[in-house]
Design a protein around this motif. Structure first.
Motif, PDB file in Angstrom:
ATOM      1  N   ASP A  62      -9.475   5.735  -0.439  1.00 12.99           N
ATOM      2  CA  ASP A  62      -9.114   4.328  -0.625  1.00 12.99           C
ATOM      3  C   ASP A  62     -10.315   3.436  -0.355  1.00 12.99           C
ATOM      4  OD1 ASP A  62      -7.516   1.964  -0.882  1.00 12.99           O
ATOM      5  OD2 ASP A  62      -7.526   1.831   1.299  1.00 12.99           O
ATOM      6  N   GLU A  63     -10.645   2.588  -1.331  1.00 12.43           N
ATOM      7  CA  GLU A  63     -11.720   1.610  -1.166  1.00 12.43           C
ATOM      8  C   GLU A  63     -11.220   0.192  -1.386  1.00 12.43           C
ATOM      9  OE1 GLU A  63     -14.769   2.753  -3.872  1.00 12.43           O
ATOM     10  OE2 GLU A  63     -15.203   4.656  -2.874  1.00 12.43           O
ATOM     11  N   SER A  87      -7.731   0.803  -8.369  1.00 10.27           N
ATOM     12  CA  SER A  87      -8.049   0.407  -7.000  1.00 10.27           C
ATOM     13  C   SER A  87      -6.820   0.415  -6.106  1.00 10.27           C
ATOM     14  CB  SER A  87      -8.690  -0.983  -6.989  1.00 10.27           C
ATOM     15  OG  SER A  87      -9.875  -1.008  -7.759  1.00 10.27           O
ATOM     16  N   ALA A  88      -5.676  -0.043  -6.652  1.00  8.31           N
ATOM     17  CA  ALA A  88      -4.465  -0.211  -5.853  1.00  8.31           C
ATOM     18  C   ALA A  88      -3.542   1.003  -5.897  1.00  8.31           C
ATOM     19  CB  ALA A  88      -3.708  -1.457  -6.311  1.00  8.31           C
ATOM     20  N   HIS A  89      -4.026   2.142  -6.433  1.00  3.73           N
ATOM     21  CA  HIS A  89      -3.287   3.419  -6.376  1.00  3.73           C
ATOM     22  C   HIS A  89      -1.902   3.301  -7.027  1.00  3.73           C
ATOM     23  CE1 HIS A  89      -6.294   5.035  -3.513  1.00  3.73           C
ATOM     24  NE2 HIS A  89      -6.286   3.819  -3.007  1.00  3.73           N
ATOM     25  N   THR A 118     -12.779  11.411  -4.258  1.00  2.00           N
ATOM     26  CA  THR A 118     -12.854   9.988  -4.545  1.00  2.00           C
ATOM     27  C   THR A 118     -12.284   9.700  -5.924  1.00  2.00           C
ATOM     28  OG1 THR A 118     -15.046  10.154  -5.569  1.00  2.00           O
ATOM     29  CG2 THR A 118     -14.964   9.869  -3.158  1.00  2.00           C
ATOM     30  N   TYR A 160      -7.671  -1.101  -0.052  1.00  2.00           N
ATOM     31  CA  TYR A 160      -6.910  -1.594   1.090  1.00  2.00           C
ATOM     32  C   TYR A 160      -7.706  -1.483   2.383  1.00  2.00           C
ATOM     33  CZ  TYR A 160      -2.786  -1.489  -1.957  1.00  2.00           C
ATOM     34  OH  TYR A 160      -1.889  -1.717  -2.970  1.00  2.00           O
ATOM     35  N   HIS A 161      -8.573  -0.442   2.473  1.00  2.00           N
ATOM     36  CA  HIS A 161      -9.322  -0.172   3.699  1.00  2.00           C
ATOM     37  C   HIS A 161      -8.344  -0.095   4.882  1.00  2.00           C
ATOM     38  CE1 HIS A 161     -13.191  -0.491   1.758  1.00  2.00           C
ATOM     39  NE2 HIS A 161     -12.835  -1.630   1.211  1.00  2.00           N
ATOM     40  N   LYS A 210       0.836  -1.197   0.000  1.00  2.00           N
ATOM     41  CA  LYS A 210       0.000   0.000   0.000  1.00  2.00           C
ATOM     42  C   LYS A 210       0.877   1.256   0.000  1.00  2.00           C
ATOM     43  CE  LYS A 210      -3.544   2.255   2.867  1.00  2.00           C
ATOM     44  NZ  LYS A 210      -4.337   2.120   4.112  1.00  2.00           N
ATOM     45  N   ALA A 232      -2.204   8.291  -0.518  1.00  2.00           N
ATOM     46  CA  ALA A 232      -3.165   7.952  -1.560  1.00  2.00           C
ATOM     47  C   ALA A 232      -3.728   9.256  -2.119  1.00  2.00           C
ATOM     48  CB  ALA A 232      -4.291   7.082  -1.002  1.00  2.00           C
ATOM     49  N   ASP A 253      -3.104  -3.301   5.632  1.00  2.00           N
ATOM     50  CA  ASP A 253      -1.824  -2.746   5.213  1.00  2.00           C
ATOM     51  C   ASP A 253      -0.883  -3.915   4.946  1.00  2.00           C
ATOM     52  OD1 ASP A 253       0.351  -1.229   4.672  1.00  2.00           O
ATOM     53  OD2 ASP A 253       0.501  -0.266   6.626  1.00  2.00           O
TER      54      ASP A 253
END
Length: 446
Positions: free
Chosen positions: A14-15, A271-273, A100, A17-18, A6, A10, A21
């Motif tokens: 973040d949706e 999703s994973a930035h 977002t 990893y929530h 992670k 970000a 970590d």
């Protein structure tokens, strides 16, 4: 479900990893059998949790085939024009990181529409009658980077194992022909507009180019001199990385809403930035490289990234039982990717990508955000080696015989620029605070 660690910052909410970590672990033991045992068992368990491997024509989804489809370019082509169009890091600083992924998409789509209009491309098309990469070729032909692209496109080559590399020449010829065609009117459909926006935002190759700009922007003419090398890395190591079976399984499982594999990669990277991850990694590698000749830094950064992405799985041999319960006389190789052994029994003269030893490649991979997530070692790893860039947890399988060795172990991750320090910085200084202090920095970490 995590292909990389992670990122500390970000650029949007973040949706994915929530509160998770995913952490890298450095495991020490003075028993020589432990590293291999950990490597085999953890890698076996990790692969068992993945979706069953697909077989058949989708084994290499990002392939250059006789029937030309530019879908591999969605992932592996570092378009300078698209990198110019939108920068998630810059937008994140403007909005202090308070938005977002959908907010970022809407902002990027406006920038893409403006870019299309300035190049005479109508965004009111109804059908996908024109190939998307023909539209991108028109944009690049009219961009300030046209000369760089014309030269670099033919300098790069594909070094393929499982496909006919000559097929790429057809793609080069087609793309060059599209760049030369300036008289025909072009229209883009809503479907291609969405894909174009996703490529501009989340293509790993485009994000890599932006990250390199953020850390090497001060080097004169670096992009003109090194763009073909970035393209070559994209066509080879980056494309092969996303063609790996283990990577395919993770991408497909976490982006099920798309049929196209290249679109699934883009959504996974969203999703994973991926941009935030590459910006952080590029900064760390650039500061770790020798700084005596700044103009050569990009030439050193790209081979290191190529070794990280191109490092093959280990295949440690283990004794297995036959059906009768006896030990087989011939040890059986087992793939090891999620966890690797850095013990005394690792062959030191086996070369990897770029002619480096496998031990060097393993250390560089562990010091990257990518797999492996576990590195198990004996005392050979407790002195003179750094494992701190993406690891903040040490496990002592058994304790050393004196406190000096214990301190040496801890010193492998307790160093300047280490992950623990970066996580603490982010905790104390959120993106909103950084935006006000350093608005002119191209790279947040600088």
């Amino acid at each position: 479900k995590f292909l990389w660690v992670k990122p500390s910052y970000a650029y949007y909410a973040d949706e994915f990893y929530h509160k998770e970590d995913p952490t890298k672990f450095l495991v020490f033991s003075h028993w020589k059998f432990v590293p291999k045992a950990i490597s085999v068992l953890l890698s076996h368990e990790a692969e068992n949790r993945l979706v069953t491997r697909r077989r058949g024509r989708d084994t290499i989804p990002l392939a250059f085939r006789p029937k030309i489809s530019f879908s591999p370019f969605d992932v592996c082509y570092p378009s300078p024009a698209l990198a110019d169009c939108v920068d998630p890091a810059e937008l994140a600083l403007e909005r202090a990181g308070k938005w977002t992924a959908n907010d970022l998409y809407r902002q990027a789509e406006q920038a893409v529409r403006k870019m299309l209009a300035s190049n005479g491309i109508d965004d009111k098309g109804k059908t996908r009658s024109v190939p998307l990469w023909r539209i991108i070729a028109r944009i690049e032909a009219k961009s300030p980077h046209a000369d760089t692209i014309h030269g670099g496109l033919w300098d790069a080559e594909v070094v393929a194992r499982d496909e006919v590399s000559e097929q790429y020449r057809q793609y080069q010829e087609q793309y060059s022909a599209w760049m030369a065609q300036q008289d025909e009117s072009l229209h883009i459909s809503p479907y291609w507009l969405r894909r174009l926006t996703l490529i501009a935002l989340y293509s790993p190759a485009v994000c890599l180019l932006r990250s390199m700009r953020s850390v090497f922007g001060h080097v004169q003419d670096w992009e003109h001199n090194n763009w073909s090398d970035v393209l070559k890395l994209g066509l080879n190591q980056l494309r092969n990385y996303f063609n790996k079976q283990v990577v395919q399984s993770i991408v497909r499982a976490n982006s099920p809403q798309e049929k196209s594999y290249s679109a699934r990669v883009l959504l996974y990277c969203r999703s994973a930035h991926v941009q935030a991850m590459l910006d952080e990694y590029a900064y760390l590698v650039s500061t770790a490289l020798p700084q005596s000749q700044p103009e050569k830094l990009p030439k050193k950064f790209l081979p290191q990234l190529a070794r990280v992405l191109g490092m093959g799985t280990g295949s440690p041999s283990v004794n297995v039982l036959t059906r009768r319960g006896k030990i087989c006389q011939r040890p059986s190789p087992r793939p090891a990717h999620f966890a690797l052994a850095f013990g005394d029994d690792v062959v030191t003269d086996t070369t990897e990508v770029g002619g480096r030893t496998r031990k060097t490649a393993m250390r560089e991979a562990f010091n990257s955000p990518f797999w492996p997530f576990v590195l198990a070692t004996t005392s050979v790893g407790q002195e003179g080696l750094d494992f701190h860039l993406y690891c903040r947890d040490i496990m002592h399988w058994n304790l050393p015989s004196n406190p000096v060795d214990l301190e040496q172990r801890e010193g492998r991750i307790n160093r300047f620029d280490c992950l623990s320090i970066r996580r603490a910085i982010v905790s104390d200084h959120p993106l909103s605070a950084v935006a006000g202090v350093a608005p002119d920095q191209k790279n947040i970490w600088a």
